[in-house]
Design a protein around this motif. Structure first.
Motif, PDB file in Angstrom:
ATOM      1  N   HIS A   1       0.806  -1.112  -0.014  1.00  0.00           N
ATOM      2  CA  HIS A   1      -0.040   0.005  -0.095  1.00  0.00           C
ATOM      3  C   HIS A   1       0.917   1.311  -0.085  1.00  0.00           C
ATOM      4  N   GLY A   2       0.212   2.124  -0.630  1.00  0.00           N
ATOM      5  CA  GLY A   2       1.184   3.677  -0.659  1.00  0.00           C
ATOM      6  C   GLY A   2       2.276   3.699  -1.422  1.00  0.00           C
ATOM      7  N   ARG A   3       2.339   2.954  -2.219  1.00  0.00           N
ATOM      8  CA  ARG A   3       3.803   2.812  -3.189  1.00  0.00           C
ATOM      9  C   ARG A   3       3.886   3.358  -4.375  1.00  0.00           C
ATOM     10  N   ILE A   4       5.077   3.839  -4.912  1.00  0.00           N
ATOM     11  CA  ILE A   4       5.198   4.845  -6.100  1.00  0.00           C
ATOM     12  C   ILE A   4       5.961   3.907  -7.156  1.00  0.00           C
ATOM     13  N   ALA A   5       5.698   3.857  -8.332  1.00  0.00           N
ATOM     14  CA  ALA A   5       6.457   3.033  -9.224  1.00  0.00           C
ATOM     15  C   ALA A   5       6.378   3.724 -10.913  1.00  0.00           C
ATOM     16  N   ARG A   6       7.548   3.471 -11.328  1.00  0.00           N
ATOM     17  CA  ARG A   6       7.519   3.969 -12.835  1.00  0.00           C
ATOM     18  C   ARG A   6       7.739   2.824 -13.871  1.00  0.00           C
ATOM     19  N   TYR A   7       7.257   2.944 -15.020  1.00  0.00           N
ATOM     20  CA  TYR A   7       7.133   1.792 -15.779  1.00  0.00           C
ATOM     21  C   TYR A   7       8.739   1.619 -15.956  1.00  0.00           C
ATOM     22  N   LYS A   8       8.872   0.566 -16.087  1.00  0.00           N
ATOM     23  CA  LYS A   8      10.265  -0.211 -16.490  1.00  0.00           C
ATOM     24  C   LYS A   8      10.133  -1.516 -17.303  1.00  0.00           C
TER      25      LYS A   8
END
Length: 594
Positions: free
Chosen positions: A314-321
């Motif tokens: 929960h509450g996580r951030i990610a960018r496409y790779k």
């Protein structure tokens, strides 16, 4: 025709007046709620000067005509009135009243009044303009036809707006987002950023408070996110609990900072009735055109980032790779394997003993679910338990655990030993489906898992329903005699009022406090405070993560009741736990004979 147009004009004026009045009352109510939060101290300490100062500051910067603060017994604590202009006399006043809370209890109420003169002015202007239009229509049919054409155009524009926006939040919808995204990608040298924002466990809010209150939460979140959107940016609601923020000018170094601001805005407390709701959000990011050159690829990249964020919690951030594609494929395979594991009963239980600190005797145990997949090998619980919750398997896994506990207890009884009670963890996601509570209680009765055989543990996140509700699963379990333990106490949003309402019999002190007792006097004092408060409520305490004799001695001196940790016993399979029970009962029997 003139009569018909005049009637229509009056109707439209009435609608406009009501709309303006409703908006003004909403604004006045919001001001009252904000002000009430800042006046609780003045009411508690009966501070006239503080209350008057707050009201004076309010009156200097707003259009409010009268503000009055009353104590709970009806005494007027403070008031301030600003004289309305002569032309405003006699108009209906707008008035709202809000309770002032302190520590969850009403200590007074605040009344605000404002003149409706501005609404009347704008309505008068509307009527004046409409009268001119009616007069023009009466004088010349060509003007009437022109105005009819303009009205049709405005209606068409309104329908067009509605087709491109979400009616609940006023944000753009998915189609409008795609159009805006297409326009951004077509501009030369543009570098837009796309954020997909998913509210964690939003279904629990709907289940606990109802869809109407859930809609209110979505509107609040939309208003907060709109702060980040510039005039050329686009904020859209693209599914029930998912938003998208398209920023026309994105920068690589600013992406994570913007995502952190989004999370900070979303996580601010939201007041629903008398309850405070805190939400978190997972965010997937994409910087264009590097991460996607078409609408489909851009949305796909941001969606992949969001999926990767959800995998980690929960509450996580990610960018496409690109590497995330492999992670997502692996997650899909693991999800399917878990589905099959539940069908094949591959999940087992390990049991960690919990001892009485004073006597050293084994009192009960905690059941910990384990999965040794034939295909993937041992899978850590912090991987497959969240996976089960997000994939919708939590209810099935909870019922599977009850069945496994029943089989293990049957084996122990057949071996001639009487096992101690076993505590089973409840997940908030087990009871989302209608009928899940009844299914859980029916399974307990069918398997014969009575209160002397099983206890219940729940984390602070498991406040998934109103604990005061008549159909609460917690109330049902408590009424049937099951002991409730609140796990990881002190790490979430614990409060004394929540502790009182949930009426648990035990609280478990998080291992982080136990671990720091030797080198941190503050942690030791905190553990002592938790123990004292729990005992004041008639609640016993269990210390988690005890690994040294020194920690056990300190806990004993602080009056803690039970201990659990590697020092006293690691989680063990059912067969090993049977040997431990046998040895423990033999030791207790020998002690009783000496």
């Amino acid at each position: 025709m003139v009569i018909a147009l005049s009637s229509l004009l009056i109707l439209l004026a009435s609608v406009q007046f009501q709309a303006l009045r409703s908006s003004a009352i909403d604004d006045l109510g919001a001001t009252a709620e904000l002000l009430a939060r800042n006046l609780s101290a003045a009411l508690i300490f009966d501070s006239l000067d503080d209350a008057q100062a707050v009201l004076d500051a309010l009156m200097q910067s707003s259009t409010i005509s009268t503000a009055e603060l009353y104590a709970l017994d009806g005494r007027l604590i403070a008031s301030r009135t600003v004289q309305s202009p002569e032309w405003g006399h006699g108009l209906v006043l707008l008035q709202v009243s809000r309770d002032v809370y302190a520590s969850g209890a009403v200590v007074g109420y605040l009344t605000l009044q404002a003149s409706s003169s501005r609404i009347a002015i704008w309505t008068g202007v509307f009527l004046a303009v409409g009268a001119v239009a009616v007069a023009a229509a009466w004088l010349a049919s060509c003007v009437s036809a022109r105005r009819a054409s303009m009205a049709a155009l405005m209606a068409q524009q309104s329908l067009s707006w509605m087709s491109r926006h979400d009616p609940l939040t006023g944000c753009a919808n998915r189609e409008e987002l795609r159009a805006q995204l297409q326009a951004c990608l077509q501009r030369p040298q543009a570098s837009p950023a796309l954020f997909l924002i998913d509210i964690d466990d939003f279904g629990l809010i709907n289940a606990a408070y109802g869809t109407q209150q859930g809609d209110a939460v979505l509107r609040v979140i939309a208003q907060r996110l709109q702060v980040l959107a510039g005039s050329s940016d686009c904020l859209a609601r693209i599914s029930a609990d998912e938003f998208a923020l398209l920023m026309n000018e994105g920068q690589e170094e600013r992406l994570h900072g913007i995502a952190m601001r989004i999370q900070a805005l979303a996580s601010e407390p939201i007041l629903i009735g008398n309850a405070i709701v805190r939400v978190s959000a997972c965010i997937g990011m994409a910087l264009l055109p590097g991460d996607g050159t078409t609408v489909a690829s851009a949305l796909g990249a941001a969606s992949a980032g969001l999926a990767a964020a959800r995998v980690t919690g929960h509450g996580r951030i990610a960018r496409y790779k690109q590497a995330q594609e492999r992670l997502l494929r692996e997650r899909a395979r693991l999800t399917d394997a878990l589905r099959q594991a539940l069908k094949r009963s591959e999940l087992s239980l390990y049991y960690q003993p919990i001892h009485d600190i004073r006597t050293g005797h084994l009192r009960y145990a905690e059941a910990l679910v384990r999965w040794n997949s034939p295909e993937h090998g041992p899978i850590p619980p912090d991987t497959f338990v969240p996976l089960a919750e997000t994939a919708g398997f939590a209810e099935d896994m909870g019922l599977h655990i009850l069945g496994r506990l029943h089989r293990d207890r049957s084996d122990w009884l057949e071996a001639g030993v009487v096992p101690p009670p076993v505590a089973v963890n409840l997940s908030a996601m087990q009871f989302v489906r209608e009928g899940a509570k009844a299914a859980f209680l029916d399974r307990l009765e069918t398997l014969g898992l009575t209160p002397d055989a099983m206890q219940v543990e729940l984390t602070e996140r498991a406040a998934f329903e109103e604990v005061d509700a008549a159909d609460s699963i917690l109330n049902s379990l408590r009424e049937q005699g099951y002991e409730l333990a609140l796990d990881d106490f002190g790490t979430g949003y614990s409060s004394l009022s929540y502790l009182h309402r949930i009426r648990c019999s035990k609280i478990k002190i998080d291992r982080s406090f136990v671990r720091d007792m030797d080198r941190n006097e503050g942690a030791r004092k905190l553990v002592k405070a938790i123990v004292d408060v729990a005992h004041a409520f008639g609640i016993r305490t269990v210390a988690e993560g005890v690994e040294t004799e020194r920690e056990l001695d300190v806990l004993r001196s602080l009056g803690c009741d039970f201990a659990q940790g590697y020092l006293l016993g690691r989680p063990m399979a059912a067969a090993a736990f049977l040997q431990l029970i046998s040895a423990e009962q033999a030791r207790q029997s020998a002690d009783s004979q000496t």
